[in-house]
Scaffold this motif. Sequence first.
Motif, PDB file in Angstrom:
ATOM      1  N   PRO A   2      16.772 -45.961 114.144  1.00  0.00           N
ATOM      2  CA  PRO A   2      15.803 -44.886 114.292  1.00  0.00           C
ATOM      3  C   PRO A   2      14.389 -45.362 113.991  1.00  0.00           C
ATOM      4  N   THR A   3      13.514 -45.119 114.937  1.00  0.00           N
ATOM      5  CA  THR A   3      12.095 -45.405 114.765  1.00  0.00           C
ATOM      6  C   THR A   3      11.316 -44.257 115.382  1.00  0.00           C
ATOM      7  N   PHE A   4      10.024 -44.281 115.209  1.00  0.00           N
ATOM      8  CA  PHE A   4       9.158 -43.273 115.803  1.00  0.00           C
ATOM      9  C   PHE A   4       9.288 -43.306 117.332  1.00  0.00           C
ATOM     10  N   ILE A   5       9.345 -44.496 117.899  1.00  0.00           N
ATOM     11  CA  ILE A   5       9.442 -44.645 119.358  1.00  0.00           C
ATOM     12  C   ILE A   5      10.778 -44.120 119.885  1.00  0.00           C
ATOM     13  N   THR A   6      11.880 -44.449 119.225  1.00  0.00           N
ATOM     14  CA  THR A   6      13.174 -43.951 119.707  1.00  0.00           C
ATOM     15  C   THR A   6      13.262 -42.437 119.556  1.00  0.00           C
ATOM     16  N   ALA A   7      12.609 -41.882 118.549  1.00  0.00           N
ATOM     17  CA  ALA A   7      12.592 -40.424 118.391  1.00  0.00           C
ATOM     18  C   ALA A   7      11.843 -39.770 119.551  1.00  0.00           C
ATOM     19  N   ILE A   8      10.722 -40.351 119.935  1.00  0.00           N
ATOM     20  CA  ILE A   8       9.938 -39.810 121.052  1.00  0.00           C
ATOM     21  C   ILE A   8      10.719 -39.924 122.358  1.00  0.00           C
ATOM     22  N   LEU A   9      11.401 -41.037 122.557  1.00  0.00           N
ATOM     23  CA  LEU A   9      12.113 -41.291 123.813  1.00  0.00           C
ATOM     24  C   LEU A   9      13.581 -40.867 123.767  1.00  0.00           C
ATOM     25  N   ARG A  10      13.960 -40.052 122.787  1.00  0.00           N
ATOM     26  CA  ARG A  10      15.374 -39.734 122.588  1.00  0.00           C
ATOM     27  C   ARG A  10      16.040 -39.101 123.794  1.00  0.00           C
ATOM     28  N   SER A  11      15.387 -38.198 124.491  1.00  0.00           N
ATOM     29  CA  SER A  11      16.005 -37.561 125.659  1.00  0.00           C
ATOM     30  C   SER A  11      16.339 -38.595 126.726  1.00  0.00           C
ATOM     31  N   ARG A  12      15.423 -39.488 126.951  1.00  0.00           N
ATOM     32  CA  ARG A  12      15.635 -40.544 127.947  1.00  0.00           C
ATOM     33  C   ARG A  12      16.752 -41.494 127.518  1.00  0.00           C
ATOM     34  N   ILE A  13      16.765 -41.839 126.240  1.00  0.00           N
ATOM     35  CA  ILE A  13      17.799 -42.729 125.707  1.00  0.00           C
ATOM     36  C   ILE A  13      19.167 -42.075 125.832  1.00  0.00           C
ATOM     37  N   ILE A  14      19.265 -40.815 125.420  1.00  0.00           N
ATOM     38  CA  ILE A  14      20.545 -40.100 125.483  1.00  0.00           C
ATOM     39  C   ILE A  14      21.030 -39.993 126.929  1.00  0.00           C
ATOM     40  N   ARG A  15      20.123 -39.676 127.847  1.00  0.00           N
ATOM     41  CA  ARG A  15      20.476 -39.573 129.279  1.00  0.00           C
ATOM     42  C   ARG A  15      20.992 -40.902 129.823  1.00  0.00           C
ATOM     43  N   THR A  16      20.306 -41.971 129.496  1.00  0.00           N
ATOM     44  CA  THR A  16      20.688 -43.295 130.003  1.00  0.00           C
ATOM     45  C   THR A  16      22.037 -43.726 129.438  1.00  0.00           C
ATOM     46  N   VAL A  17      22.228 -43.513 128.154  1.00  0.00           N
ATOM     47  CA  VAL A  17      23.492 -43.868 127.517  1.00  0.00           C
ATOM     48  C   VAL A  17      24.640 -43.072 128.148  1.00  0.00           C
ATOM     49  N   ALA A  18      24.404 -41.782 128.391  1.00  0.00           N
ATOM     50  CA  ALA A  18      25.432 -40.937 129.010  1.00  0.00           C
ATOM     51  C   ALA A  18      25.716 -41.375 130.449  1.00  0.00           C
ATOM     52  N   GLN A  19      24.678 -41.756 131.164  1.00  0.00           N
ATOM     53  CA  GLN A  19      24.834 -42.200 132.555  1.00  0.00           C
ATOM     54  C   GLN A  19      25.783 -43.393 132.646  1.00  0.00           C
ATOM     55  N   TYR A  20      25.666 -44.305 131.702  1.00  0.00           N
ATOM     56  CA  TYR A  20      26.504 -45.503 131.703  1.00  0.00           C
ATOM     57  C   TYR A  20      27.746 -45.360 130.827  1.00  0.00           C
ATOM     58  N   ARG A  21      27.938 -44.162 130.274  1.00  0.00           N
ATOM     59  CA  ARG A  21      29.114 -43.829 129.469  1.00  0.00           C
ATOM     60  C   ARG A  21      29.327 -44.807 128.316  1.00  0.00           C
ATOM     61  N   VAL A  22      28.254 -45.084 127.612  1.00  0.00           N
ATOM     62  CA  VAL A  22      28.299 -45.986 126.463  1.00  0.00           C
ATOM     63  C   VAL A  22      28.395 -45.139 125.190  1.00  0.00           C
ATOM     64  N   PRO A  23      29.465 -45.284 124.430  1.00  0.00           N
ATOM     65  CA  PRO A  23      29.539 -44.533 123.170  1.00  0.00           C
ATOM     66  C   PRO A  23      28.521 -45.097 122.181  1.00  0.00           C
ATOM     67  N   ALA A  24      27.595 -44.254 121.745  1.00  0.00           N
ATOM     68  CA  ALA A  24      26.510 -44.719 120.882  1.00  0.00           C
ATOM     69  C   ALA A  24      26.452 -43.893 119.605  1.00  0.00           C
ATOM     70  N   ILE A  25      26.035 -44.543 118.542  1.00  0.00           N
ATOM     71  CA  ILE A  25      25.824 -43.888 117.258  1.00  0.00           C
ATOM     72  C   ILE A  25      24.324 -43.911 116.974  1.00  0.00           C
ATOM     73  N   TYR A  26      23.803 -42.755 116.640  1.00  0.00           N
ATOM     74  CA  TYR A  26      22.371 -42.602 116.404  1.00  0.00           C
ATOM     75  C   TYR A  26      22.101 -42.406 114.920  1.00  0.00           C
ATOM     76  N   GLY A  27      20.842 -42.550 114.535  1.00  0.00           N
ATOM     77  CA  GLY A  27      20.485 -42.502 113.126  1.00  0.00           C
ATOM     78  C   GLY A  27      19.992 -41.167 112.606  1.00  0.00           C
ATOM     79  N   HIS A  28      19.799 -40.190 113.496  1.00  0.00           N
ATOM     80  CA  HIS A  28      19.322 -38.878 113.049  1.00  0.00           C
ATOM     81  C   HIS A  28      20.081 -37.765 113.755  1.00  0.00           C
ATOM     82  N   ARG A  29      20.257 -36.654 113.053  1.00  0.00           N
ATOM     83  CA  ARG A  29      21.016 -35.514 113.542  1.00  0.00           C
ATOM     84  C   ARG A  29      20.517 -34.995 114.881  1.00  0.00           C
TER      85      ARG A  29
END
Length: 104
Positions: A2-29
Amino acid sequence: MPTFITAILRSRIIRTVAQYRVPAIYGHRFFAAEGGLICYGTDIAQSFAQAASYINRILKGETPADLPLELPSRYDLVLNLKTAKAMGLDVPVNMRALADEVIE
Protein backbone atom coordinates in the motif's frame (compact mmCIF):
# COMPACT_ATOMS: atom_id res chain seq x y z
CA MET A 1 2.32 -2.80 -1.03
CA PRO A 2 0.00 0.00 0.00
CA THR A 3 1.23 3.41 -1.04
CA PHE A 4 -0.36 6.74 -1.88
CA ILE A 5 -0.08 5.90 -5.60
CA THR A 6 -1.70 2.46 -5.31
CA ALA A 7 -4.51 4.01 -3.26
CA ILE A 8 -5.17 6.57 -5.99
CA LEU A 9 -5.03 3.93 -8.74
CA ARG A 10 -6.92 1.26 -6.79
CA SER A 11 -9.92 1.03 -9.14
CA ARG A 12 -7.65 0.49 -12.11
CA ILE A 13 -5.52 -2.03 -10.22
CA ILE A 14 -8.56 -3.99 -9.03
CA ARG A 15 -10.05 -4.01 -12.56
CA THR A 16 -6.81 -5.21 -14.13
CA VAL A 17 -6.27 -7.92 -11.54
CA ALA A 18 -9.86 -9.12 -12.02
CA GLN A 19 -9.48 -9.08 -15.81
CA TYR A 20 -6.55 -11.49 -15.59
CA ARG A 21 -8.14 -13.45 -12.71
CA VAL A 22 -5.13 -13.04 -10.44
CA PRO A 23 -5.90 -13.67 -6.77
CA ALA A 24 -4.41 -10.67 -4.99
CA ILE A 25 -4.07 -9.58 -1.38
CA TYR A 26 -4.23 -5.87 -0.67
CA GLY A 27 -3.02 -3.83 2.28
CA HIS A 28 -6.11 -1.77 3.09
CA ARG A 29 -9.79 -2.57 3.64
CA PHE A 30 -11.03 -0.19 0.95
CA PHE A 31 -9.44 -2.39 -1.74
CA ALA A 32 -11.60 -5.36 -0.69
CA ALA A 33 -14.65 -3.11 -0.33
CA GLU A 34 -14.19 -1.96 -3.92
CA GLY A 35 -13.85 -5.47 -5.35
CA GLY A 36 -10.44 -6.77 -4.34
CA LEU A 37 -10.28 -10.38 -3.20
CA ILE A 38 -8.53 -10.16 0.19
CA CYS A 39 -7.21 -7.44 2.43
CA TYR A 40 -4.78 -8.06 5.24
CA GLY A 41 -3.59 -4.79 6.68
CA THR A 42 -3.92 -2.03 9.18
CA ASP A 43 -6.76 0.34 9.82
CA ILE A 44 -5.73 3.70 8.34
CA ALA A 45 -7.83 5.66 10.85
CA GLN A 46 -6.04 3.95 13.74
CA SER A 47 -2.66 4.69 12.14
CA PHE A 48 -3.51 8.38 11.84
CA ALA A 49 -4.73 8.45 15.44
CA GLN A 50 -1.45 6.87 16.52
CA ALA A 51 0.46 9.47 14.49
CA ALA A 52 -1.58 12.24 16.12
CA SER A 53 -0.49 11.09 19.56
CA TYR A 54 3.14 11.29 18.40
CA ILE A 55 2.59 14.81 17.06
CA ASN A 56 1.02 15.78 20.37
CA ARG A 57 4.05 14.50 22.26
CA ILE A 58 6.43 16.41 19.96
CA LEU A 59 4.41 19.62 20.31
CA LYS A 60 4.63 19.22 24.08
CA GLY A 61 8.43 19.21 23.84
CA GLU A 62 9.56 15.61 23.45
CA THR A 63 12.41 15.03 21.03
CA PRO A 64 11.34 12.89 18.03
CA ALA A 65 14.55 10.84 18.27
CA ASP A 66 13.62 9.86 21.83
CA LEU A 67 10.18 8.53 20.91
CA PRO A 68 9.88 4.75 20.59
CA LEU A 69 9.05 3.12 17.29
CA GLU A 70 5.50 1.78 17.44
CA LEU A 71 4.05 -0.71 15.00
CA PRO A 72 0.34 -1.17 14.39
CA SER A 73 -1.27 -3.24 17.10
CA ARG A 74 -4.00 -4.72 14.90
CA TYR A 75 -4.21 -6.17 11.41
CA ASP A 76 -7.57 -6.87 9.78
CA LEU A 77 -8.41 -9.74 7.43
CA VAL A 78 -11.22 -8.87 5.00
CA LEU A 79 -12.53 -11.37 2.44
CA ASN A 80 -14.66 -10.44 -0.56
CA LEU A 81 -16.69 -13.56 -1.36
CA LYS A 82 -18.39 -11.88 -4.32
CA THR A 83 -15.01 -11.42 -5.98
CA ALA A 84 -13.93 -14.96 -5.05
CA LYS A 85 -17.06 -16.34 -6.70
CA ALA A 86 -16.49 -14.25 -9.83
CA MET A 87 -12.95 -15.66 -10.03
CA GLY A 88 -14.16 -19.23 -9.49
CA LEU A 89 -12.40 -19.56 -6.13
CA ASP A 90 -13.70 -21.40 -3.09
CA VAL A 91 -12.85 -19.75 0.21
CA PRO A 92 -12.49 -22.38 2.96
CA VAL A 93 -14.97 -22.14 5.82
CA ASN A 94 -12.18 -21.91 8.41
CA MET A 95 -10.72 -18.89 6.58
CA ARG A 96 -14.13 -17.23 6.62
CA ALA A 97 -14.32 -17.85 10.36
CA LEU A 98 -10.91 -16.22 10.91
CA ALA A 99 -11.81 -13.11 8.91
CA ASP A 100 -12.58 -9.86 10.70
CA GLU A 101 -15.04 -9.00 7.93
CA VAL A 102 -16.61 -10.97 5.09
CA ILE A 103 -18.10 -9.08 2.16
CA GLU A 104 -20.85 -11.14 0.53
